[in-house]
Design a protein around this motif. Structure first.
Motif, PDB file in Angstrom:
ATOM      1  N   UNK A  95       0.795  -1.232   0.000  1.00 39.37           N
ATOM      2  CA  UNK A  95       0.000   0.000   0.000  1.00 39.37           C
ATOM      3  C   UNK A  95       0.825   1.278   0.000  1.00 39.37           C
ATOM      4  N   UNK A  96       2.132   1.179   0.348  1.00 39.89           N
ATOM      5  CA  UNK A  96       2.958   2.393   0.393  1.00 39.89           C
ATOM      6  C   UNK A  96       4.283   2.158  -0.324  1.00 39.89           C
ATOM      7  N   UNK A  97       4.828   3.255  -0.861  1.00 36.98           N
ATOM      8  CA  UNK A  97       6.106   3.238  -1.574  1.00 36.98           C
ATOM      9  C   UNK A  97       6.984   4.349  -0.997  1.00 36.98           C
ATOM     10  N   UNK A  98       8.205   4.001  -0.655  1.00 38.74           N
ATOM     11  CA  UNK A  98       9.142   4.996  -0.128  1.00 38.74           C
ATOM     12  C   UNK A  98       9.721   5.847  -1.249  1.00 38.74           C
ATOM     13  N   UNK A  99       9.916   7.136  -0.939  1.00 36.77           N
ATOM     14  CA  UNK A  99      10.655   8.033  -1.824  1.00 36.77           C
ATOM     15  C   UNK A  99      11.651   8.823  -0.984  1.00 36.77           C
ATOM     16  N   UNK A 100      12.661   9.390  -1.670  1.00 42.41           N
ATOM     17  CA  UNK A 100      13.651  10.231  -1.008  1.00 42.41           C
ATOM     18  C   UNK A 100      13.537  11.658  -1.547  1.00 42.41           C
ATOM     19  N   UNK A 101      14.626  12.422  -1.519  1.00 39.23           N
ATOM     20  CA  UNK A 101      14.495  13.854  -1.822  1.00 39.23           C
ATOM     21  C   UNK A 101      15.693  14.426  -2.564  1.00 39.23           C
ATOM     22  N   UNK A 102      16.294  13.654  -3.455  1.00 39.96           N
ATOM     23  CA  UNK A 102      17.488  14.027  -4.218  1.00 39.96           C
ATOM     24  C   UNK A 102      18.745  13.976  -3.324  1.00 39.96           C
ATOM     25  N   UNK A 103      19.797  13.410  -3.875  1.00 37.97           N
ATOM     26  CA  UNK A 103      21.072  13.376  -3.161  1.00 37.97           C
ATOM     27  C   UNK A 103      21.680  14.770  -3.086  1.00 37.97           C
ATOM     28  N   UNK A 104      22.330  15.043  -1.964  1.00 39.08           N
ATOM     29  CA  UNK A 104      23.106  16.276  -1.839  1.00 39.08           C
ATOM     30  C   UNK A 104      24.447  16.073  -2.547  1.00 39.08           C
ATOM     31  N   UNK A 105      24.683  16.873  -3.549  1.00 41.18           N
ATOM     32  CA  UNK A 105      25.928  16.796  -4.325  1.00 41.18           C
ATOM     33  C   UNK A 105      26.533  18.204  -4.373  1.00 41.18           C
ATOM     34  N   UNK A 106      27.292  18.510  -5.415  1.00 46.36           N
ATOM     35  CA  UNK A 106      27.825  19.863  -5.548  1.00 46.36           C
ATOM     36  C   UNK A 106      26.669  20.867  -5.474  1.00 46.36           C
ATOM     37  N   UNK A 107      26.833  21.968  -4.722  1.00 49.42           N
ATOM     38  CA  UNK A 107      25.713  22.902  -4.524  1.00 49.42           C
ATOM     39  C   UNK A 107      25.036  23.344  -5.815  1.00 49.42           C
ATOM     40  N   UNK A 108      25.832  23.590  -6.853  1.00 49.85           N
ATOM     41  CA  UNK A 108      25.233  24.076  -8.091  1.00 49.85           C
ATOM     42  C   UNK A 108      24.486  22.986  -8.855  1.00 49.85           C
ATOM     43  N   UNK A 109      24.673  21.720  -8.463  1.00 49.73           N
ATOM     44  CA  UNK A 109      24.006  20.608  -9.140  1.00 49.73           C
ATOM     45  C   UNK A 109      22.959  19.917  -8.271  1.00 49.73           C
ATOM     46  N   UNK A 110      22.855  20.317  -7.005  1.00 45.90           N
ATOM     47  CA  UNK A 110      21.893  19.699  -6.106  1.00 45.90           C
ATOM     48  C   UNK A 110      20.476  20.126  -6.477  1.00 45.90           C
ATOM     49  N   UNK A 111      19.613  19.160  -6.661  1.00 50.43           N
ATOM     50  CA  UNK A 111      18.212  19.415  -7.004  1.00 50.43           C
ATOM     51  C   UNK A 111      17.364  19.451  -5.736  1.00 50.43           C
ATOM     52  N   UNK A 112      16.224  20.099  -5.815  1.00 52.89           N
ATOM     53  CA  UNK A 112      15.347  20.252  -4.658  1.00 52.89           C
ATOM     54  C   UNK A 112      14.019  19.548  -4.892  1.00 52.89           C
ATOM     55  N   UNK A 113      13.509  18.918  -3.841  1.00 50.51           N
ATOM     56  CA  UNK A 113      12.231  18.218  -3.961  1.00 50.51           C
ATOM     57  C   UNK A 113      11.058  19.192  -3.982  1.00 50.51           C
ATOM     58  N   UNK A 114      11.135  20.238  -3.179  1.00 56.40           N
ATOM     59  CA  UNK A 114      10.056  21.214  -3.132  1.00 56.40           C
ATOM     60  C   UNK A 114       9.923  21.895  -4.490  1.00 56.40           C
ATOM     61  N   UNK A 115       8.778  21.779  -5.092  1.00 59.52           N
ATOM     62  CA  UNK A 115       8.569  22.344  -6.413  1.00 59.52           C
ATOM     63  C   UNK A 115       8.952  21.435  -7.559  1.00 59.52           C
ATOM     64  N   UNK A 116       9.416  20.224  -7.256  1.00 57.25           N
ATOM     65  CA  UNK A 116       9.769  19.263  -8.302  1.00 57.25           C
ATOM     66  C   UNK A 116       8.482  18.815  -9.009  1.00 57.25           C
ATOM     67  N   UNK A 117       8.358  19.159 -10.270  1.00 57.96           N
ATOM     68  CA  UNK A 117       7.148  18.814 -11.019  1.00 57.96           C
ATOM     69  C   UNK A 117       6.935  17.307 -11.092  1.00 57.96           C
ATOM     70  N   UNK A 118       8.031  16.553 -11.039  1.00 58.53           N
ATOM     71  CA  UNK A 118       7.920  15.099 -11.112  1.00 58.53           C
ATOM     72  C   UNK A 118       7.259  14.528  -9.859  1.00 58.53           C
ATOM     73  N   UNK A 119       7.447  15.170  -8.723  1.00 58.71           N
ATOM     74  CA  UNK A 119       6.812  14.691  -7.501  1.00 58.71           C
ATOM     75  C   UNK A 119       5.289  14.820  -7.607  1.00 58.71           C
ATOM     76  N   UNK A 120       4.825  15.957  -8.105  1.00 57.49           N
ATOM     77  CA  UNK A 120       3.381  16.123  -8.285  1.00 57.49           C
ATOM     78  C   UNK A 120       2.821  15.067  -9.239  1.00 57.49           C
ATOM     79  N   UNK A 121       3.553  14.787 -10.316  1.00 54.12           N
ATOM     80  CA  UNK A 121       3.138  13.756 -11.264  1.00 54.12           C
ATOM     81  C   UNK A 121       3.110  12.382 -10.597  1.00 54.12           C
ATOM     82  N   UNK A 122       4.147  12.081  -9.797  1.00 56.90           N
ATOM     83  CA  UNK A 122       4.224  10.788  -9.117  1.00 56.90           C
ATOM     84  C   UNK A 122       3.079  10.619  -8.130  1.00 56.90           C
ATOM     85  N   UNK A 123       2.732  11.682  -7.419  1.00 59.98           N
ATOM     86  CA  UNK A 123       1.623  11.592  -6.474  1.00 59.98           C
ATOM     87  C   UNK A 123       0.312  11.303  -7.191  1.00 59.98           C
ATOM     88  N   UNK A 124       0.117  11.916  -8.338  1.00 61.34           N
ATOM     89  CA  UNK A 124      -1.086  11.627  -9.128  1.00 61.34           C
ATOM     90  C   UNK A 124      -1.116  10.170  -9.574  1.00 61.34           C
TER      91      UNK A 124
END
Length: 286
Positions: free
Chosen positions: A118-147
């Motif tokens: 009934x549930x699937x785990x997700x994470x929030x992007x790996x912390x890498x070089x600051x200029x390449x680190x992606x953020x989960x908040x506002x990630x359009x793919x997360x909204x799509x995945x939730x749908x």
């Protein structure tokens, strides 16, 4: 007054062996009726073909077991040009091109449906070089995945993982407040919260309304002062005596999943952990 739902114990077979059978048999021996599936046969579960995923469910059902959760590696990734730390994704790549990610999300949801999880785990992007680190908040793919998850009848739960971008209470609450209405919940790893210095009563109480699943592992500081040594739940420094009653009061009936990481004697550690949780969670666990 209605009877409160019973809390449940969950065991991950791959803590014992890449062959899922010994772990499933241990669950039966310990009276644990639910499983967390992360990897099997030396491969991440989301990379297995349908027939092998169905076989995992068959093995479980033959023993009277149900799958409580798919511990997927989704969002424990970075762009191919980034440089991740050494992290354990159980056979799944850490550098994933953005154009391939939706396919993996769809595959994880498909695997969960096949398993009956009934549930699937997700994470929030790996912390890498600051200029390449992606953020989960506002990630359009997360909204799509939730749908997609909602349409499939499964729920996505965000784990607080120190190597990822959302590990502290402040960022967890920000993400959960935004996406909880779309179905996102919290896969709370208490030891991870303790690792970042936040496994306090106040923090746990603030997170508790979002919790849908609890990971339980424990550790002690290494004797040489560097790093940590995993040990059976209840025998280390993670303050479960304070945290578990708070979680139970806020969310009776939670699943508590043993994630021992004790490599030398995993069966003994899981056995000890199960006994600890049965005594430490108010009202016990089934």
């Amino acid at each position: 007054m209605g009877k409160m739902p019973a809390s449940r114990l969950v065991l991950n077979p791959d803590e014992l062996n890449s062959d899922p059978v010994p772990g499933m048999d241990l669950a039966v021996k310990l009276g644990i009726g639910q499983l967390e599936i992360r990897s099997a046969e030396g491969a991440n579960a989301v990379t297995l073909p349908d027939d092998r995923v169905r076989y995992l469910r068959t093995l479980a059902e033959e023993r009277g077991l149900k799958v409580a959760a798919l511990a997927s590696p989704l969002w424990k990734w970075c762009r191919p040009e980034a440089t991740p730390e050494r992290v354990d994704t159980f056979g799944f790549p850490t550098q994933v091109p953005p154009e391939e990610r939706l396919g993996w999300i769809e595959r994880a949801i498909e695997a969960a449906v096949i398993l009956g999880a009934p549930v699937v785990r997700v994470f929030s992007h790996l912390r890498v070089e600051p200029e390449l680190t992606e953020q989960l908040l506002g990630d359009l793919l997360l909204a799509k995945a939730l749908d997609l998850a909602n349409s499939a009848g499964v729920r996505l739960l965000l784990e607080n993982e120190p190597v990822c971008t959302v590990a502290h209470a402040e960022s967890l609450l920000e993400v959960l407040d935004r996406y909880h209405g779309q179905g996102l919940g919290l896969w709370l790893d208490v030891a991870n919260l303790h690792e970042v210095g936040q496994a306090t009563g106040e923090v746990v109480s603030s997170l508790a309304p979002y919790v849908g699943y609890v990971h339980v592992k424990d550790y002690r500081p290494a004797a040489d002062g560097g790093g940590r040594v995993f040990c059976p739940a209840g025998e280390g420094v993670v303050p479960y005596g304070q945290v578990l009653p708070l979680l139970h009061a806020a969310q009776p009936g939670l699943p508590y999943a043993l994630e021992t990481h004790v490599r030398d004697t995993p069966a003994d550690a899981l056995t000890s952990g199960a006994a600890f949780l049965r005594s430490a969670v108010p009202g016990g666990v089934a």
